[in-house]
Design a protein around this motif. Sequence first.
Motif, PDB file in Angstrom:
ATOM      1  N   TYR A 124      40.437  11.588  30.978  1.00  0.00           N
ATOM      2  CA  TYR A 124      38.978  11.602  30.517  1.00  0.00           C
ATOM      3  C   TYR A 124      39.472  11.609  29.261  1.00  0.00           C
ATOM      4  O   TYR A 124      38.127  11.182  28.003  1.00  0.00           O
ATOM      5  N   ASN A 125      39.991  11.596  28.607  1.00  0.00           N
ATOM      6  CA  ASN A 125      39.558  11.171  26.826  1.00  0.00           C
ATOM      7  C   ASN A 125      39.615   9.561  26.948  1.00  0.00           C
ATOM      8  O   ASN A 125      39.465   9.017  25.487  1.00  0.00           O
ATOM      9  N   TYR A 126      40.719   9.079  27.398  1.00  0.00           N
ATOM     10  CA  TYR A 126      40.753   7.584  27.223  1.00  0.00           C
ATOM     11  C   TYR A 126      39.317   6.899  27.616  1.00  0.00           C
ATOM     12  O   TYR A 126      38.891   6.166  27.300  1.00  0.00           O
ATOM     13  N   LEU A 127      38.567   7.436  28.896  1.00  0.00           N
ATOM     14  CA  LEU A 127      37.109   6.613  28.869  1.00  0.00           C
ATOM     15  C   LEU A 127      36.722   7.375  27.828  1.00  0.00           C
ATOM     16  O   LEU A 127      35.970   6.746  27.211  1.00  0.00           O
ATOM     17  N   MET A 128      36.144   8.645  27.369  1.00  0.00           N
ATOM     18  CA  MET A 128      34.999   8.562  26.120  1.00  0.00           C
ATOM     19  C   MET A 128      35.403   8.009  25.643  1.00  0.00           C
ATOM     20  O   MET A 128      34.862   7.262  24.287  1.00  0.00           O
ATOM     21  N   GLU A 129      37.350   7.666  25.070  1.00  0.00           N
ATOM     22  CA  GLU A 129      37.482   6.950  23.840  1.00  0.00           C
ATOM     23  C   GLU A 129      36.470   5.840  23.613  1.00  0.00           C
ATOM     24  O   GLU A 129      36.130   5.195  22.418  1.00  0.00           O
ATOM     25  N   ASN A 130      36.221   4.741  24.987  1.00  0.00           N
ATOM     26  CA  ASN A 130      35.808   4.133  24.908  1.00  0.00           C
ATOM     27  C   ASN A 130      34.218   3.655  24.930  1.00  0.00           C
ATOM     28  O   ASN A 130      33.479   2.902  25.069  1.00  0.00           O
ATOM     29  N   TYR A 131      33.841   4.974  25.575  1.00  0.00           N
ATOM     30  CA  TYR A 131      32.409   5.456  24.732  1.00  0.00           C
ATOM     31  C   TYR A 131      31.898   5.927  23.706  1.00  0.00           C
ATOM     32  O   TYR A 131      31.626   7.261  23.514  1.00  0.00           O
ATOM     33  N   PRO A 132      32.261   5.893  22.395  1.00  0.00           N
ATOM     34  CA  PRO A 132      31.992   6.582  21.004  1.00  0.00           C
ATOM     35  C   PRO A 132      30.531   7.052  21.146  1.00  0.00           C
ATOM     36  O   PRO A 132      30.180   8.016  20.382  1.00  0.00           O
ATOM     37  N   ASN A 133      29.865   6.482  21.752  1.00  0.00           N
ATOM     38  CA  ASN A 133      28.414   6.810  21.839  1.00  0.00           C
ATOM     39  C   ASN A 133      27.417   7.573  22.975  1.00  0.00           C
ATOM     40  O   ASN A 133      26.880   7.698  23.134  1.00  0.00           O
ATOM     41  N   GLY A 134      28.687   8.032  23.839  1.00  0.00           N
ATOM     42  CA  GLY A 134      28.675   8.629  24.761  1.00  0.00           C
ATOM     43  C   GLY A 134      28.112   7.746  26.055  1.00  0.00           C
ATOM     44  O   GLY A 134      27.977   6.350  25.913  1.00  0.00           O
ATOM     45  N   ASN A 141      51.376   7.638  16.558  1.00  0.00           N
ATOM     46  CA  ASN A 141      50.514   7.469  16.858  1.00  0.00           C
ATOM     47  C   ASN A 141      49.706   8.902  15.558  1.00  0.00           C
ATOM     48  O   ASN A 141      49.129  10.097  16.854  1.00  0.00           O
ATOM     49  N   LEU A 142      49.333   8.812  14.472  1.00  0.00           N
ATOM     50  CA  LEU A 142      48.100   9.546  14.218  1.00  0.00           C
ATOM     51  C   LEU A 142      46.770   9.723  13.671  1.00  0.00           C
ATOM     52  O   LEU A 142      46.782   8.527  13.072  1.00  0.00           O
ATOM     53  N   ARG A 143      46.175  10.192  14.146  1.00  0.00           N
ATOM     54  CA  ARG A 143      44.384  10.161  14.280  1.00  0.00           C
ATOM     55  C   ARG A 143      44.043  11.393  13.160  1.00  0.00           C
ATOM     56  O   ARG A 143      44.325  12.314  13.696  1.00  0.00           O
ATOM     57  N   LEU A 144      43.232  10.693  11.927  1.00  0.00           N
ATOM     58  CA  LEU A 144      42.304  11.779  11.398  1.00  0.00           C
ATOM     59  C   LEU A 144      40.739  10.711  11.553  1.00  0.00           C
ATOM     60  O   LEU A 144      40.686  10.570  11.428  1.00  0.00           O
ATOM     61  N   SER A 145      40.033  11.999  11.805  1.00  0.00           N
ATOM     62  CA  SER A 145      38.867  11.882  11.754  1.00  0.00           C
ATOM     63  C   SER A 145      37.995  12.940  11.144  1.00  0.00           C
ATOM     64  O   SER A 145      37.799  14.531  11.634  1.00  0.00           O
ATOM     65  N   SER A 146      36.715  12.951  10.979  1.00  0.00           N
ATOM     66  CA  SER A 146      35.634  14.106  11.198  1.00  0.00           C
ATOM     67  C   SER A 146      34.781  14.266  12.557  1.00  0.00           C
ATOM     68  O   SER A 146      34.003  14.696  12.605  1.00  0.00           O
ATOM     69  N   GLU A 147      34.506  13.090  13.234  1.00  0.00           N
ATOM     70  CA  GLU A 147      34.789  13.535  14.189  1.00  0.00           C
ATOM     71  C   GLU A 147      35.622  13.673  15.425  1.00  0.00           C
ATOM     72  O   GLU A 147      36.872  13.486  14.849  1.00  0.00           O
ATOM     73  N   PRO A 148      35.195  14.762  15.909  1.00  0.00           N
ATOM     74  CA  PRO A 148      35.910  14.775  17.203  1.00  0.00           C
ATOM     75  C   PRO A 148      36.979  13.791  17.856  1.00  0.00           C
ATOM     76  O   PRO A 148      36.341  12.650  17.685  1.00  0.00           O
ATOM     77  N   ILE A 149      38.275  13.884  17.872  1.00  0.00           N
ATOM     78  CA  ILE A 149      38.662  13.144  18.703  1.00  0.00           C
ATOM     79  C   ILE A 149      39.089  12.416  19.936  1.00  0.00           C
ATOM     80  O   ILE A 149      39.798  13.774  20.720  1.00  0.00           O
ATOM     81  N   HIS A 150      39.487  11.405  20.373  1.00  0.00           N
ATOM     82  CA  HIS A 150      39.537  11.905  22.542  1.00  0.00           C
ATOM     83  C   HIS A 150      40.731  11.300  22.656  1.00  0.00           C
ATOM     84  O   HIS A 150      42.135  12.444  22.932  1.00  0.00           O
ATOM     85  N   SER A 151      40.851  10.276  22.524  1.00  0.00           N
ATOM     86  CA  SER A 151      42.570   9.685  23.047  1.00  0.00           C
ATOM     87  C   SER A 151      43.536  10.457  22.152  1.00  0.00           C
ATOM     88  O   SER A 151      43.611  10.246  20.519  1.00  0.00           O
ATOM     89  N   ASP A 152      44.790  10.534  22.686  1.00  0.00           N
ATOM     90  CA  ASP A 152      45.679  10.673  21.642  1.00  0.00           C
ATOM     91  C   ASP A 152      46.325   9.418  21.283  1.00  0.00           C
ATOM     92  O   ASP A 152      46.929   9.699  20.262  1.00  0.00           O
TER      93      ASP A 152
END
Lengths: 530, 200
Positions: free
Chosen positions: A244-254, B51-62
């Motif tokens: 699910y995270n990899y999916l959402m990573e590829n749609y940063p604007n939803g 892999n280290l990710r920092l962001s002011s928005e929520p982060i999805h992928s590890d």
Amino acid sequence: MNEKLLILGDQAVALGALHAGISGVYAYPGTPSTEITEYIQQSPLARERGVYSDWCTNEKTAMEAALGASFIGKRALVCMKHVGMNVAADAFVNAAMTGTHGGLVVLAADDPSMHSSQNEQDSRFYGKFAMVPIFEPSSQQEAYDMVREAFDLSEAVKLPVLMRLTTRMAHSRAVVTPAPSREPNGISFSEDRSRWVLLPVNARRRYSEVIALQDELRKRSAASTHNRYQPGNRQGVIACGIAYNYLMENYPNGCDRTVLKVSQYPLPVEPLRQMMADCDEILVLEDGQPFVEDQLRGLLDDTGKIRGRMSGQLPRTGELTPDNVRAALGLPGIALNEPSEYVVPRPPALCAGCGHRDVYTMLNEVAKEYENSKIFSDIGCYTLGALPPFRAIDSCVDMGASITMAKGAADGGLFPAIAVIGDSTFTHSGITGLLDAVNSKANITVVISDNLTTAMTGGQDSAGTGKLEAICWGVGVEREHVRVVVPMAKNYDEIRRVLREEIEYPGVSVIIPRRECIQTLKRNLKKQRS
Amino acid sequence: MKRDIILSGVGGQGILSIAAIIGEAALRKGLYVKQAEVHGMSQRGGDVQSNLRLSSEPIHSDLIPRGGTDAIIAMEPMEALRYLPYLSPEGWMVTNSTPFINIPNYPDTEQLLKTLKERPRVILVDADALAKDHGMPRAVNMVLLGAASAILGLDASLLEEAVAGLFASKGTEVVEMNVQAFRLGREAATQQVKGAGHAE
């Protein structure tokens, strides 16, 4: 307690289990699951409550001990890497048959891409096989929250619950906000005494009950807040666990696609039907093997809509990444720097000063004196003896297979048949094979390379430390053929002689090269200094 | 604000301490953090990365997508280049110039360093030499962290606090040594960043 913690997925599971009120964690170390038990071993709360957390001899003993805790009404967590499920399988599958009393959660950490493993089997198949609920978190916070729900579900439906992580969830840190901790259970007993005695007459009744429970489990999956249907366009995506995270990573604007996020199994049927009606194609994203995709396609795939690893949209093997998911979604590629020509592989190697090095130096030398010598090895740091400069070993299959494969080869006429196994692997699954060899007077030479620890996973206690000779004698190896040497260059003459003598002895002999792991030695010296 | 960072090196070189410090500083700044690590077999003298990710928005992928990395921080020059396909076109490389040679076919060091120098936005510091020259041979990773701080977009004071926090249990002497190592690296890098005309 609402402080924010930056912790590994493994640690989130550990903390979740402690706060859910476990009385014990039962485990054998295995990457990527080891840090769960280690976290509990170091937890002040666990110490204060007297939560059991000593390492077990193997995953099967761990599973059975946890079932014993469940029998008396306590909550217990069992942790292992995916291949540990094979060892625990007898107990695991039958724990679903007896059912549980206190909550019982079995955590399997899968290793797609085989970062530190010999296969990439997907533990969800075991959950389906045993017909128990499966949880697969998509974030560290969800992992923390889910453990408690898993214990609650286990106590509600009286079944073990399987929780599955993959490497990137187990070994990735994110912020977790803990919930209030609850107390462990007191002792109580189940009202139904007969279900714990799996005589055929009881087992047949229980099997029907477990089958009858499946509808209830599917309903709970459908109602779970961890499984979510997000309506969108006619391109559907089923995203399991961290996919699910990899999916959402590829749609940063939803994401504009119709998405079903899956983190609890058995698969809920209604949202799948909905997606089948709403979408022209369905891409299944799952880390590990095509568990969901296979169920949806079946052999005949009469919908023609299901895409994923089996259809070639995603690689058939290896872990998911944001990149291969992006390609499967058909999104445009990103321009990349060319790889540098000045980069070469840097494979892992046995540490400088490691006793296994001396063992292989000597074994290679002596084995060369025989035309057909074969060295059957096992799972541990010493498997690195397969790589240069040693290239010493001919096999590595599963925990304990060195001794039994050497025996089978010797039975068939191979000489010399040599087994190399570590101390922790020997107690995990080598002792029974040694007994077989003794009983049939197999002509094998077993080298138990004893570094006094479970080294590859970071130096956990080893169940056989201080007991190896006694175990070998007890199993029936003759005293004069249990030999101990210290693997150091200054002892090479002695080691050579001992190896030659025991290879020439026509029966079971055991040589124990014993020297502390160089990593634990360094750590202990550091501790003493500070 | 987003910073996707790959930390790389050889098992035992201390990249996880660097990651822990940056992560802590980011948390204090109220950023979201995700950090994927490597444990297990690959640690035995093999290449390791985080892999280290920092962001002011929520982060999805590890995991950081390829081509999206803002900074590669490497304890060793070949391990910096290993992740080139992950680096974004505007990304920085901060690397120790002392090679860690534990394989027979390690590339020619001069060629390796030349390749690095020819790239834009590279900070090359001899962290081993700096640490050794100042009598702190075990703080090489803190020198490198200091160098990286020149381009990370996190306040140096926040990072120094996190350095102090990580070593607090080992006494003030160790804390001061590591903070000094951090400053050495930062100073060396700041000069290079100015030279490259890319100060942030």
